[in-house]
Design an enzyme around this catalytic site. Structure first.
Site, PDB file in Angstrom:
ATOM      1  N   TYR A   2      -4.209 -61.312 -62.610  1.00  0.00           N
ATOM      2  CA  TYR A   2      -3.527 -60.044 -62.847  1.00  0.00           C
ATOM      3  C   TYR A   2      -2.443 -59.877 -61.792  1.00  0.00           C
ATOM      4  CZ  TYR A   2      -3.186 -54.987 -63.930  1.00  0.00           C
ATOM      5  OH  TYR A   2      -2.757 -53.737 -64.300  1.00  0.00           O
ATOM      6  N   LYS A  62      -2.299 -61.838 -66.943  1.00  0.00           N
ATOM      7  CA  LYS A  62      -1.680 -60.585 -67.376  1.00  0.00           C
ATOM      8  C   LYS A  62      -0.612 -60.280 -66.337  1.00  0.00           C
ATOM      9  CE  LYS A  62      -2.471 -55.603 -67.927  1.00  0.00           C
ATOM     10  NZ  LYS A  62      -1.565 -55.099 -66.899  1.00  0.00           N
TER      11      LYS A  62
END
Length: 306
Positions: free
Chosen positions: A137, A165
């Site tokens: 992330y 992500k």
């Protein structure tokens, strides 16, 4: 064939009661709404889920509820981000105890970052000590460290790392990762910045993570479908409406408060945010409601809902 982590995966809000404990009934209803309306997964305990504002107990509770309620239906990605390797690994092990299968990890934060390598060490140790999927992330606005494409590519080679992500907003760096992994079935490339999601998916990204998708699920899933099919015209047509949805988040001081109030219009959850954050004023709520109505009108005009 779509990868396991793909499509529209909203970073779900965490509804809370007046004591700031998870509103389990409302949360379960919201989760089922997302799945029933075609969203492809859930990201629980992310920044939009106020993960670092919840107590550790309630953060774990939010993950437990999400995994229990919809984990057998769609992929559930659980935020385990924290301030040290040990704390992250303890969070992952709790998630695994609940049956969670995917841990979302940022660089550590509230620390002086000295190198990109510290994040590599974090993932290496998490891979050694846990058994679940690990998702990178990249969200420098909250961690103070922007992972470079080179670091992401290095992390991608670690056992159990299944995707990224990327909420950095750096499209050039995102493209570098996409060029390597767009066609790799074992690694998902997810766009976390909604503003560049259409272009990302047309170039081969596996999906995107828009916070307000539960309010307009048909819009977000249809744009994904058109992008995957390579229909540039339709993708851009719907992206113009998606851009209007993002204006909702700026209609009060706090984007999470805007999001929570907007989603409360579905009738499942309360608008409450965790103290001491700013909530919505009556004027904010009138503006948000008006904008939601406007967007729904655009969606109807596009033929997505009746």
């Amino acid at each position: 064939m779509a990868k396991y982590y793909h499509g529209v995966i909203p970073p779900i809000i965490t509804p809370v009661d007046e004591k700031e404990n998870v509103d389990e009934k409302g949360f379960r209803e919201l989760l089922n709404h997302c799945v029933d309306r075609g969203l492809h997964g859930i990201f629980v305990a992310g920044s939009n889920g106020e993960t670092m504002a919840l107590t550790q107990e309630q953060r774990d509770n939010a993950i437990r509820i999400a995994v229990d309620e919809v984990g057998s239906k769609v992929p559930v990605m659980s935020g385990v981000m924290d301030t040290s390797t040990r704390r992250v690994i303890e969070n992952i092990k709790k998630m695994e105890d609940f049956g969670g299968k995917c841990a979302v990890i940022t660089p550590i934060f509230y620390a002086r970052h000295t190198s990109q390598d510290e994040t590599v060490r974090l993932f290496e140790e998490a891979s050694r000590q846990t058994s679940c999927d690990l998702m990178i992330y990249n969200i420098p606005m909250f961690t103070g460290l922007k992972l470079t494409a080179d670091t992401v590519l290095k992390l991608a080679k670690i056992d159990k790392v299944v995707g990224v992500k990327d909420s950095s907003g750096d499209f050039g760096e995102f493209q570098k990762v996409l060029r390597v992994y767009a066609d790799n079935p074992k690694f998902s490339v997810l766009q976390g910045s909604t503003a560049v999601s259409a272009g990302s998916m047309l170039e081969g990204a596996d999906g995107y993570v828009p916070s307000i998708a539960p309010l307009f699920p048909e819009l977000f899933t249809k744009m994904y479908d058109y992008a995957v099919a390579g229909n540039i015209g339709k993708t851009l047509e719907l992206n113009a409406i998606v851009a209007e949805t993002q204006k909702i988040l700026g209609l009060c001081k706090n984007a999470t408060a805007s999001n929570k109030f907007a989603l409360s219009l579905l009738g499942f959850t309360h608008k409450r945010v965790i103290a001491p954050q700013d909530g919505t004023t009556e004027a904010d709520e009138r503006a948000i409601t008006s904008k939601v109505d406007e967007v729904n009108g655009l969606i109807r005009k596009a033929g997505l809902i009746q």
